[in-house]
Design a protein around this motif. Structure first.
Motif, PDB file in Angstrom:
ATOM      1  N   ILE A 179       0.862  -1.185   0.000  1.00 31.45           N
ATOM      2  CA  ILE A 179       0.000   0.000   0.000  1.00 31.45           C
ATOM      3  C   ILE A 179       0.900   1.238   0.000  1.00 31.45           C
ATOM      4  CG2 ILE A 179      -1.862   1.220   1.160  1.00 31.45           C
ATOM      5  CD1 ILE A 179      -2.692  -1.379   2.441  1.00 31.45           C
ATOM      6  N   PRO A 180       1.015   1.926  -1.139  1.00 29.82           N
ATOM      7  CA  PRO A 180       1.923   3.074  -1.211  1.00 29.82           C
ATOM      8  C   PRO A 180       1.345   4.327  -0.571  1.00 29.82           C
ATOM      9  CG  PRO A 180       0.853   2.742  -3.317  1.00 29.82           C
ATOM     10  CD  PRO A 180       0.391   1.617  -2.428  1.00 29.82           C
ATOM     11  N   GLN A 181       2.236   5.170  -0.066  1.00 33.28           N
ATOM     12  CA  GLN A 181       1.911   6.521   0.389  1.00 33.28           C
ATOM     13  C   GLN A 181       0.738   6.567   1.369  1.00 33.28           C
ATOM     14  OE1 GLN A 181       1.432   8.516  -3.427  1.00 33.28           O
ATOM     15  NE2 GLN A 181       3.618   8.892  -3.576  1.00 33.28           N
ATOM     16  N   VAL A 182       0.819   5.706   2.381  1.00 36.76           N
ATOM     17  CA  VAL A 182      -0.169   5.777   3.465  1.00 36.76           C
ATOM     18  C   VAL A 182      -0.014   7.096   4.206  1.00 36.76           C
ATOM     19  CG1 VAL A 182      -0.908   4.730   5.642  1.00 36.76           C
ATOM     20  CG2 VAL A 182      -0.299   3.279   3.692  1.00 36.76           C
ATOM     21  N   LEU A 183       1.231   7.506   4.410  1.00 38.22           N
ATOM     22  CA  LEU A 183       1.538   8.806   5.017  1.00 38.22           C
ATOM     23  C   LEU A 183       2.128   9.731   3.970  1.00 38.22           C
ATOM     24  CD1 LEU A 183       3.241   7.840   8.413  1.00 38.22           C
ATOM     25  CD2 LEU A 183       0.829   8.362   8.000  1.00 38.22           C
ATOM     26  N   THR A 184       1.769  11.007   4.046  1.00 40.90           N
ATOM     27  CA  THR A 184       2.397  12.025   3.208  1.00 40.90           C
ATOM     28  C   THR A 184       3.786  12.338   3.758  1.00 40.90           C
ATOM     29  OG1 THR A 184       1.571  13.877   4.521  1.00 40.90           O
ATOM     30  CG2 THR A 184       0.122  13.025   2.778  1.00 40.90           C
TER      31      THR A 184
ATOM     32  N   ALA B 141      -8.214   3.965   1.138  1.00 43.34           N
ATOM     33  CA  ALA B 141      -9.163   3.017   0.555  1.00 43.34           C
ATOM     34  C   ALA B 141      -8.548   1.639   0.345  1.00 43.34           C
ATOM     35  CB  ALA B 141      -9.691   3.564  -0.769  1.00 43.34           C
ATOM     36  N   LEU B 142      -7.266   1.595  -0.019  1.00 44.33           N
ATOM     37  CA  LEU B 142      -6.633   0.308  -0.289  1.00 44.33           C
ATOM     38  C   LEU B 142      -6.493  -0.508   0.995  1.00 44.33           C
ATOM     39  CD1 LEU B 142      -5.615  -1.186  -2.739  1.00 44.33           C
ATOM     40  CD2 LEU B 142      -3.344  -0.205  -2.371  1.00 44.33           C
ATOM     41  N   TYR B 143      -6.128   0.143   2.101  1.00 47.15           N
ATOM     42  CA  TYR B 143      -6.067  -0.567   3.388  1.00 47.15           C
ATOM     43  C   TYR B 143      -7.456  -1.052   3.790  1.00 47.15           C
ATOM     44  CZ  TYR B 143      -6.190  -1.278   8.404  1.00 47.15           C
ATOM     45  OH  TYR B 143      -6.416  -1.799   9.651  1.00 47.15           O
ATOM     46  N   LEU B 144      -8.458  -0.194   3.682  1.00 42.76           N
ATOM     47  CA  LEU B 144      -9.807  -0.575   4.096  1.00 42.76           C
ATOM     48  C   LEU B 144     -10.338  -1.730   3.265  1.00 42.76           C
ATOM     49  CD1 LEU B 144     -11.289   3.007   4.612  1.00 42.76           C
ATOM     50  CD2 LEU B 144     -10.474   1.435   6.385  1.00 42.76           C
ATOM     51  N   THR B 145     -10.028  -1.735   1.970  1.00 37.11           N
ATOM     52  CA  THR B 145     -10.475  -2.816   1.092  1.00 37.11           C
ATOM     53  C   THR B 145      -9.707  -4.109   1.345  1.00 37.11           C
ATOM     54  OG1 THR B 145     -11.134  -1.268  -0.643  1.00 37.11           O
ATOM     55  CG2 THR B 145     -10.683  -3.528  -1.324  1.00 37.11           C
ATOM     56  N   GLY B 146      -8.383  -3.996   1.566  1.00 39.41           N
ATOM     57  CA  GLY B 146      -7.562  -5.182   1.743  1.00 39.41           C
ATOM     58  C   GLY B 146      -7.718  -5.844   3.099  1.00 39.41           C
ATOM     59  N   ALA B 147      -7.858  -5.032   4.144  1.00 40.77           N
ATOM     60  CA  ALA B 147      -7.929  -5.576   5.502  1.00 40.77           C
ATOM     61  C   ALA B 147      -9.353  -5.760   5.989  1.00 40.77           C
ATOM     62  CB  ALA B 147      -7.178  -4.664   6.471  1.00 40.77           C
ATOM     63  N   LEU B 148     -10.306  -4.977   5.471  1.00 38.26           N
ATOM     64  CA  LEU B 148     -11.686  -4.982   5.958  1.00 38.26           C
ATOM     65  C   LEU B 148     -11.698  -4.958   7.497  1.00 38.26           C
ATOM     66  CD1 LEU B 148     -13.150  -7.550   3.407  1.00 38.26           C
ATOM     67  CD2 LEU B 148     -13.659  -5.101   3.507  1.00 38.26           C
ATOM     68  N   PRO B 149     -11.135  -3.883   8.075  1.00 40.40           N
ATOM     69  CA  PRO B 149     -10.887  -3.882   9.527  1.00 40.40           C
ATOM     70  C   PRO B 149     -12.142  -3.855  10.379  1.00 40.40           C
ATOM     71  CG  PRO B 149     -10.420  -1.734   8.559  1.00 40.40           C
ATOM     72  CD  PRO B 149     -10.681  -2.661   7.418  1.00 40.40           C
ATOM     73  N   LYS B 150     -12.111  -4.663  11.404  1.00 41.36           N
ATOM     74  CA  LYS B 150     -13.111  -4.644  12.466  1.00 41.36           C
ATOM     75  C   LYS B 150     -12.532  -3.955  13.696  1.00 41.36           C
ATOM     76  CE  LYS B 150     -15.830  -7.813  15.384  1.00 41.36           C
ATOM     77  NZ  LYS B 150     -16.133  -9.249  15.641  1.00 41.36           N
TER      78      LYS B 150
ATOM     79  N   THR C 285       3.175  -3.427   8.495  1.00 37.53           N
ATOM     80  CA  THR C 285       4.389  -2.662   8.772  1.00 37.53           C
ATOM     81  C   THR C 285       4.385  -1.425   7.888  1.00 37.53           C
ATOM     82  OG1 THR C 285       5.697  -4.612   9.382  1.00 37.53           O
ATOM     83  CG2 THR C 285       6.910  -2.650   8.693  1.00 37.53           C
ATOM     84  N   LEU C 286       4.448  -0.264   8.514  1.00 40.84           N
ATOM     85  CA  LEU C 286       4.474   1.027   7.833  1.00 40.84           C
ATOM     86  C   LEU C 286       5.882   1.599   7.985  1.00 40.84           C
ATOM     87  CD1 LEU C 286       3.189   3.550   6.520  1.00 40.84           C
ATOM     88  CD2 LEU C 286       2.321   4.162   8.793  1.00 40.84           C
ATOM     89  N   PHE C 287       6.583   1.747   6.880  1.00 39.88           N
ATOM     90  CA  PHE C 287       7.988   2.151   6.916  1.00 39.88           C
ATOM     91  C   PHE C 287       8.107   3.654   7.155  1.00 39.88           C
ATOM     92  CE2 PHE C 287       7.950  -1.879   4.814  1.00 39.88           C
ATOM     93  CZ  PHE C 287       9.121  -2.493   5.194  1.00 39.88           C
ATOM     94  N   LEU C 288       9.042   4.024   8.048  1.00 40.15           N
ATOM     95  CA  LEU C 288       9.285   5.435   8.380  1.00 40.15           C
ATOM     96  C   LEU C 288      10.708   5.866   8.061  1.00 40.15           C
ATOM     97  CD1 LEU C 288       7.397   5.493  11.802  1.00 40.15           C
ATOM     98  CD2 LEU C 288       6.561   6.372   9.603  1.00 40.15           C
ATOM     99  N   SER C 289      11.522   4.954   7.545  1.00 39.71           N
ATOM    100  CA  SER C 289      12.876   5.258   7.077  1.00 39.71           C
ATOM    101  C   SER C 289      12.945   4.961   5.589  1.00 39.71           C
ATOM    102  CB  SER C 289      13.927   4.410   7.804  1.00 39.71           C
ATOM    103  OG  SER C 289      13.932   4.653   9.181  1.00 39.71           O
ATOM    104  N   GLU C 290      13.668   5.777   4.849  1.00 41.01           N
ATOM    105  CA  GLU C 290      13.879   5.496   3.431  1.00 41.01           C
ATOM    106  C   GLU C 290      14.834   4.309   3.282  1.00 41.01           C
ATOM    107  OE1 GLU C 290      12.179   6.663   1.172  1.00 41.01           O
ATOM    108  OE2 GLU C 290      11.424   8.607   1.834  1.00 41.01           O
TER     109      GLU C 290
ATOM    110  N   LEU D 245       0.944  -5.196   4.014  1.00 40.73           N
ATOM    111  CA  LEU D 245      -0.128  -5.887   4.725  1.00 40.73           C
ATOM    112  C   LEU D 245      -0.003  -7.367   4.382  1.00 40.73           C
ATOM    113  CD1 LEU D 245      -3.846  -4.698   4.565  1.00 40.73           C
ATOM    114  CD2 LEU D 245      -3.245  -7.034   3.981  1.00 40.73           C
ATOM    115  N   TYR D 246      -0.030  -8.251   5.386  1.00 41.27           N
ATOM    116  CA  TYR D 246       0.129  -9.679   5.126  1.00 41.27           C
ATOM    117  C   TYR D 246      -0.522 -10.496   6.245  1.00 41.27           C
ATOM    118  CZ  TYR D 246       4.059  -9.209   8.417  1.00 41.27           C
ATOM    119  OH  TYR D 246       4.840  -8.935   9.529  1.00 41.27           O
ATOM    120  N   PRO D 247      -0.840 -11.775   5.996  1.00 44.99           N
ATOM    121  CA  PRO D 247      -1.501 -12.585   7.020  1.00 44.99           C
ATOM    122  C   PRO D 247      -0.620 -12.766   8.253  1.00 44.99           C
ATOM    123  CG  PRO D 247      -1.675 -13.626   4.864  1.00 44.99           C
ATOM    124  CD  PRO D 247      -0.700 -12.512   4.713  1.00 44.99           C
TER     125      PRO D 247
END
Length: 227
Positions: free
Chosen positions: A5-10, A68-77, A119-124, A153-155
């Motif tokens: 999922i690209p560019q979750v954070l600006t 939208a991609l996270y919400l569609t892929g994970a369908l979070p509860k 895992t959301l990466f915060l280092s380049e 995002l992964y199982p």
């Protein structure tokens, strides 16, 4: 399903999160490890109840709620409150492990079943050597090292590890999602169907066929969802 999922954070959000957490006191990463994974875990982590953790966490949660991609892929509860870790110096790796099946938030006693790991990466990638997230899936080992602001995002049932960081610092946000759809196979089918519907609508508009497919998607979600 393994999903990039690209560019979750600006860039501004990345800078803000880094300003917050870089000033914090980091603890030994074993504070959230299970019995088995603690033997292999050699990193640092922000304590869950640290005020700076909560400040940075809210930035991530706001971004997730609009992705939208996270919400569609994970369908979070439910989402386990995001945490932050770093690998550098002598605390630089995390060996093969599987995430605990249920996480319990210490402050609230709230249980979250870990269906999806994120895992959301915060280092380049160029800021550190090594540090690849290795995920074992049905197609073999996948080596993940994304740009800052991108997420994988992964199982949570997957065996995974973080390779040793030999120079620089690998800093990331991580968390777990309890999905409305427990089986990974069903989440994958729904994701593929949703992506196909969007492509059809972009190309042809709202046709009778796309409307029927949309109905099929929601009927499957209605049939399978645990809400």
């Amino acid at each position: 399903m393994l999903l990039h999922i690209p560019q979750v954070l600006t860039q501004q959000e990345i800078m803000k999160v880094r300003q917050i957490i870089d000033a914090a006191d980091w603890a030994d990463g074993s504070i959230t490890a299970g019995t088995q994974s603690a033997k292999n875990k050699n990193n640092r982590q922000l304590p869950e109840d640290h005020p700076l953790t909560e400040e940075a966490r809210q930035i991530v949660l706001r971004a997730l709620s609009m992705n939208a991609l996270y919400l569609t892929g994970a369908l979070p509860k439910k989402i386990y409150p995001p945490l932050f870790n770093r690998y550098d110096g002598q605390q630089n790796s995390f060996g093969n492990h599987i995430d605990n099946s249920v996480r319990t938030h210490a402050a609230t006693g709230r249980h979250v079943r870990t269906d999806v790991s994120c895992t959301l990466f915060l280092s380049e990638p160029e800021d550190y050597e090594g540090g690849e997230l290795i995920i074992e899936d049905t197609y073999g080992s996948q080596a993940i090292k994304f740009a800052a602001g991108d997420m994988v995002l992964y199982p949570s049932s997957s065996v995974h590890r973080v390779e040793p960081v030999t120079s620089g610092s690998r800093i990331a946000c991580f968390f777990w999602t309890e999905s409305m759809i427990r089986p990974d196979e069903q989440r994958r089918l729904l994701y593929d169907l949703d992506m196909t519907i969007m492509q059809i609508r972009e190309r042809y508009g709202d046709t009778p066929e796309s409307i029927r497919l949309t109905g099929t998607y929601h009927n499957l979600l209605r049939m399978w969802a645990d809400v």
